[in-house]
Design a protein around this motif. Structure first.
Motif, PDB file in Angstrom:
ATOM      1  N   GLU A  47       0.830  -1.207   0.000  1.00  0.00           N
ATOM      2  CA  GLU A  47       0.000   0.000   0.000  1.00  0.00           C
ATOM      3  C   GLU A  47       0.865   1.259   0.000  1.00  0.00           C
ATOM      4  O   GLU A  47       0.497   2.276  -0.603  1.00  0.00           O
ATOM      5  CB  GLU A  47      -0.988   0.009   1.162  1.00  0.00           C
ATOM      6  CG  GLU A  47      -0.369  -0.055   2.535  1.00  0.00           C
ATOM      7  CD  GLU A  47      -1.409   0.123   3.634  1.00  0.00           C
ATOM      8  OE1 GLU A  47      -2.241   1.039   3.517  1.00  0.00           O
ATOM      9  OE2 GLU A  47      -1.374  -0.656   4.603  1.00  0.00           O
ATOM     10  N   LEU A  48       2.018   1.225   0.641  1.00  0.00           N
ATOM     11  CA  LEU A  48       2.936   2.362   0.591  1.00  0.00           C
ATOM     12  C   LEU A  48       3.469   2.554  -0.824  1.00  0.00           C
ATOM     13  O   LEU A  48       3.654   3.684  -1.288  1.00  0.00           O
ATOM     14  CB  LEU A  48       4.092   2.155   1.570  1.00  0.00           C
ATOM     15  CG  LEU A  48       3.734   2.210   3.056  1.00  0.00           C
ATOM     16  CD1 LEU A  48       4.937   1.781   3.890  1.00  0.00           C
ATOM     17  CD2 LEU A  48       3.272   3.605   3.465  1.00  0.00           C
ATOM     18  N   HIS A  49       3.710   1.445  -1.504  1.00  0.00           N
ATOM     19  CA  HIS A  49       4.177   1.527  -2.891  1.00  0.00           C
ATOM     20  C   HIS A  49       3.106   2.165  -3.769  1.00  0.00           C
ATOM     21  O   HIS A  49       3.405   3.018  -4.620  1.00  0.00           O
ATOM     22  CB  HIS A  49       4.532   0.129  -3.403  1.00  0.00           C
ATOM     23  CG  HIS A  49       5.179   0.136  -4.751  1.00  0.00           C
ATOM     24  ND1 HIS A  49       4.452   0.040  -5.917  1.00  0.00           N
ATOM     25  CD2 HIS A  49       6.476   0.235  -5.124  1.00  0.00           C
ATOM     26  CE1 HIS A  49       5.280   0.068  -6.950  1.00  0.00           C
ATOM     27  NE2 HIS A  49       6.516   0.190  -6.499  1.00  0.00           N
ATOM     28  N   VAL A  50       1.859   1.788  -3.574  1.00  0.00           N
ATOM     29  CA  VAL A  50       0.760   2.383  -4.343  1.00  0.00           C
ATOM     30  C   VAL A  50       0.670   3.887  -4.051  1.00  0.00           C
ATOM     31  O   VAL A  50       0.472   4.704  -4.955  1.00  0.00           O
ATOM     32  CB  VAL A  50      -0.574   1.684  -4.025  1.00  0.00           C
ATOM     33  CG1 VAL A  50      -1.738   2.409  -4.690  1.00  0.00           C
ATOM     34  CG2 VAL A  50      -0.537   0.229  -4.487  1.00  0.00           C
ATOM     35  N   HIS A  51       0.825   4.261  -2.800  1.00  0.00           N
ATOM     36  CA  HIS A  51       0.786   5.677  -2.425  1.00  0.00           C
ATOM     37  C   HIS A  51       1.910   6.454  -3.127  1.00  0.00           C
ATOM     38  O   HIS A  51       1.671   7.517  -3.713  1.00  0.00           O
ATOM     39  CB  HIS A  51       0.918   5.799  -0.910  1.00  0.00           C
ATOM     40  CG  HIS A  51       0.915   7.203  -0.398  1.00  0.00           C
ATOM     41  ND1 HIS A  51      -0.157   8.059  -0.565  1.00  0.00           N
ATOM     42  CD2 HIS A  51       1.873   7.918   0.278  1.00  0.00           C
ATOM     43  CE1 HIS A  51       0.123   9.227  -0.006  1.00  0.00           C
ATOM     44  NE2 HIS A  51       1.349   9.177   0.499  1.00  0.00           N
ATOM     45  N   CYS A  52       3.107   5.913  -3.081  1.00  0.00           N
ATOM     46  CA  CYS A  52       4.236   6.576  -3.748  1.00  0.00           C
ATOM     47  C   CYS A  52       4.037   6.595  -5.256  1.00  0.00           C
ATOM     48  O   CYS A  52       4.401   7.577  -5.925  1.00  0.00           O
ATOM     49  CB  CYS A  52       5.540   5.871  -3.385  1.00  0.00           C
ATOM     50  SG  CYS A  52       6.056   6.094  -1.659  1.00  0.00           S
ATOM     51  N   TYR A  53       3.445   5.548  -5.805  1.00  0.00           N
ATOM     52  CA  TYR A  53       3.155   5.507  -7.245  1.00  0.00           C
ATOM     53  C   TYR A  53       2.219   6.644  -7.632  1.00  0.00           C
ATOM     54  O   TYR A  53       2.432   7.331  -8.634  1.00  0.00           O
ATOM     55  CB  TYR A  53       2.537   4.163  -7.598  1.00  0.00           C
ATOM     56  CG  TYR A  53       1.925   4.093  -8.982  1.00  0.00           C
ATOM     57  CD1 TYR A  53       2.724   4.019 -10.122  1.00  0.00           C
ATOM     58  CD2 TYR A  53       0.538   4.077  -9.148  1.00  0.00           C
ATOM     59  CE1 TYR A  53       2.162   3.949 -11.388  1.00  0.00           C
ATOM     60  CE2 TYR A  53      -0.029   4.003 -10.412  1.00  0.00           C
ATOM     61  CZ  TYR A  53       0.787   3.931 -11.522  1.00  0.00           C
ATOM     62  OH  TYR A  53       0.213   3.870 -12.778  1.00  0.00           O
ATOM     63  N   ARG A  54       1.181   6.867  -6.853  1.00  0.00           N
ATOM     64  CA  ARG A  54       0.296   7.988  -7.150  1.00  0.00           C
ATOM     65  C   ARG A  54       1.055   9.319  -7.072  1.00  0.00           C
ATOM     66  O   ARG A  54       0.844  10.216  -7.876  1.00  0.00           O
ATOM     67  CB  ARG A  54      -0.886   8.016  -6.191  1.00  0.00           C
ATOM     68  CG  ARG A  54      -1.970   6.983  -6.462  1.00  0.00           C
ATOM     69  CD  ARG A  54      -3.208   7.343  -5.682  1.00  0.00           C
ATOM     70  NE  ARG A  54      -4.269   6.369  -5.883  1.00  0.00           N
ATOM     71  CZ  ARG A  54      -4.485   5.325  -5.072  1.00  0.00           C
ATOM     72  NH1 ARG A  54      -3.703   5.130  -4.033  1.00  0.00           N
ATOM     73  NH2 ARG A  54      -5.475   4.487  -5.302  1.00  0.00           N
ATOM     74  N   MET A  55       1.915   9.430  -6.097  1.00  0.00           N
ATOM     75  CA  MET A  55       2.649  10.687  -5.921  1.00  0.00           C
ATOM     76  C   MET A  55       3.542  10.998  -7.118  1.00  0.00           C
ATOM     77  O   MET A  55       3.649  12.149  -7.533  1.00  0.00           O
ATOM     78  CB  MET A  55       3.494  10.632  -4.644  1.00  0.00           C
ATOM     79  CG  MET A  55       2.705  10.807  -3.358  1.00  0.00           C
ATOM     80  SD  MET A  55       2.033  12.485  -3.124  1.00  0.00           S
ATOM     81  CE  MET A  55       3.530  13.463  -2.982  1.00  0.00           C
ATOM     82  N   VAL A  56       4.194   9.980  -7.687  1.00  0.00           N
ATOM     83  CA  VAL A  56       5.184  10.248  -8.742  1.00  0.00           C
ATOM     84  C   VAL A  56       4.781   9.733 -10.116  1.00  0.00           C
ATOM     85  O   VAL A  56       5.398  10.095 -11.116  1.00  0.00           O
ATOM     86  CB  VAL A  56       6.571   9.680  -8.354  1.00  0.00           C
ATOM     87  CG1 VAL A  56       7.078  10.326  -7.085  1.00  0.00           C
ATOM     88  CG2 VAL A  56       6.539   8.158  -8.221  1.00  0.00           C
ATOM     89  N   GLY A  57       3.774   8.840 -10.200  1.00  0.00           N
ATOM     90  CA  GLY A  57       3.288   8.358 -11.488  1.00  0.00           C
ATOM     91  C   GLY A  57       4.114   7.259 -12.118  1.00  0.00           C
ATOM     92  O   GLY A  57       3.801   6.809 -13.218  1.00  0.00           O
ATOM     93  N   SER A  58       5.154   6.798 -11.428  1.00  0.00           N
ATOM     94  CA  SER A  58       6.056   5.785 -11.982  1.00  0.00           C
ATOM     95  C   SER A  58       6.177   4.605 -11.039  1.00  0.00           C
ATOM     96  O   SER A  58       6.496   4.773  -9.854  1.00  0.00           O
ATOM     97  CB  SER A  58       7.441   6.395 -12.224  1.00  0.00           C
ATOM     98  OG  SER A  58       8.424   5.390 -12.409  1.00  0.00           O
ATOM     99  N   PHE A  59       5.947   3.393 -11.549  1.00  0.00           N
ATOM    100  CA  PHE A  59       6.070   2.180 -10.750  1.00  0.00           C
ATOM    101  C   PHE A  59       7.495   2.019 -10.245  1.00  0.00           C
ATOM    102  O   PHE A  59       7.731   1.722  -9.069  1.00  0.00           O
ATOM    103  CB  PHE A  59       5.670   0.961 -11.589  1.00  0.00           C
ATOM    104  CG  PHE A  59       5.672  -0.337 -10.842  1.00  0.00           C
ATOM    105  CD1 PHE A  59       4.493  -0.851 -10.320  1.00  0.00           C
ATOM    106  CD2 PHE A  59       6.840  -1.070 -10.651  1.00  0.00           C
ATOM    107  CE1 PHE A  59       4.487  -2.053  -9.617  1.00  0.00           C
ATOM    108  CE2 PHE A  59       6.846  -2.265  -9.958  1.00  0.00           C
ATOM    109  CZ  PHE A  59       5.658  -2.755  -9.433  1.00  0.00           C
ATOM    110  N   GLN A  60       8.469   2.200 -11.127  1.00  0.00           N
ATOM    111  CA  GLN A  60       9.863   1.982 -10.757  1.00  0.00           C
ATOM    112  C   GLN A  60      10.365   3.025  -9.762  1.00  0.00           C
ATOM    113  O   GLN A  60      11.068   2.684  -8.809  1.00  0.00           O
ATOM    114  CB  GLN A  60      10.733   1.972 -12.009  1.00  0.00           C
ATOM    115  CG  GLN A  60      10.490   0.750 -12.892  1.00  0.00           C
ATOM    116  CD  GLN A  60      11.237   0.833 -14.207  1.00  0.00           C
ATOM    117  OE1 GLN A  60      11.121   1.809 -14.936  1.00  0.00           O
ATOM    118  NE2 GLN A  60      12.014  -0.185 -14.519  1.00  0.00           N
TER     119      GLN A  60
END
Length: 344
Positions: A47-60
């Motif tokens: 869930e933290l990864h999903v949150h960061c993904y929304r913040m930056v738009g990049s999975f990697q």
């Protein structure tokens, strides 16, 4: 400090603990027990990864941010309170890690005509989103609700200044109070509320009519039928059938390339050339960002192996394809897809 576990099961909500040993585990982590700390934080990794993904738009990029989050959390472990507070504590750290990264990159959109203007945009595999939302009645489920993980939403919030973006996600996606949001962003409640109001105004201006799917975490039967037709048309190199699946105003973009094609009249010739020119195709069904997607493998003329080539993410509308976002093959592994397929 590395806590990454790529198949971590979804953890409980913010008020739940791992059991009778919760207090002991927290105490051990605060004393410097790496194993205890890793066990505590790993439950929240996806869930933290999903949150960061929304913040930056990049999975990697989100992967790097999660690791930085865990490193900062480890360094600040003495400030860890009760296990019931762990989830919010980690979100505060992750949000500020993302804000720091965005400040360093100084990457900002001013307009968003299409996904072509977000070259760093990447898809998020549904198989990993499913780790976060085991049941609709758990707090984590809202983290991957369809309307806030769709590509359109992720792209549009890249328009927002970073602190507005963070405030919006904490309030409207995670459901935090104004006071909790202000504390996480180290600002006043009035400033946090103002940031959220401005962010919501931007979303109202940019999203209406474009992404109207209901909150859901699975493809509908109609989505699956459309995807099956898309795959069948491509594997048979049937340009007429492929065109028949598309809306008249279909749009095709290919991040990170700055290309945008609008309308069936413009796209139909490209479909014909793409189906027959480079070789033959095999497609595997998948899904990304709660949308149907196809993993496309190309066998060039004269070769016997199909190699990973691209992922097409489809946005359905009224039973047809309104948008295709084409990504390269860099994330095939995180989609659980092989790099090559043998000839049939």
């Amino acid at each position: 400090m590395r806590a990454r576990t790529t198949t971590t099961p979804a953890g409980p909500g913010p008020g739940a603990g791992p059991g009778a040993g919760a207090a002991a585990a927290v105490a051990a982590a605060r004393r410097g027990d790496e194993g205890a700390f890793a066990a505590l934080v790993a439950r929240h990794e996806r869930e933290l990864h999903v949150h960061c993904y929304r913040m930056v738009g990049s999975f990697q990029e989100a992967e790097d941010l999660v690791q930085e989050t865990f490193l900062r959390a480890w360094r600040a472990r003495e400030s860890l309170g009760a296990d019931a507070q762990l989830r919010a504590w980690l979100y505060r750290i992750a949000t500020n890690v993302a804000l720091d990264a965005l400040r360093r990159r100084k990457r900002r959109l001013t307009t968003l005509g299409s996904f072509a203007e977000v070259p760093w945009l990447q898809p998020y595999p549904d198989r990993l989103l499913d780790e976060v939302a085991p049941r609709e009645d758990e707090p984590d489920a809202v983290v991957v609700a369809r309307e806030t993980i769709r590509l359109a939403y992720v792209a549009v919030i890249q328009l927002l200044p970073p602190r507005q973006r963070a405030a919006l996600l904490l309030r409207d996606v995670l459901g935090w109070s104004a006071e909790e949001t202000a504390a996480a962003l180290e600002t006043s409640v009035a400033a946090a509320n103002s940031a959220v109001q401005r962010a919501r105004a931007t979303l109202r201006a940019e999203l209406p009519g474009r992404d109207e799917a209901p909150s859901a975490t699975a493809l509908s039967a109609e989505d699956r039928r459309l995807l099956a037709g898309f795959i069948d048309a491509h594997e048979r190199a049937d340009a007429e059938a492929s065109v028949a699946l598309a809306c008249e105003d279909i749009r095709v973009t290919m991040p990170p390339f700055p290309m945008c094609f609008d309308g069936l009249a413009e796209i139909a010739p490209l479909m014909t050339d793409g189906l027959t020119g480079p070789g033959t195709w095999r497609l595997l069904p998948t899904s990304a960002n709660r949308l149907p997607a196809a993993a496309c493998y190309l066998r060039p003329h004269g070769e016997r192996t199909y190699r990973a080539f691209k992922i097409d993410v489809l946005r359905p509308r009224d039973g047809r394809i309104a948008e295709i976002t084409t990504f390269g093959a860099v994330l095939f592994d995180v989609f659980g897809l092989p790099a090559v397929l043998p000839d049939r």
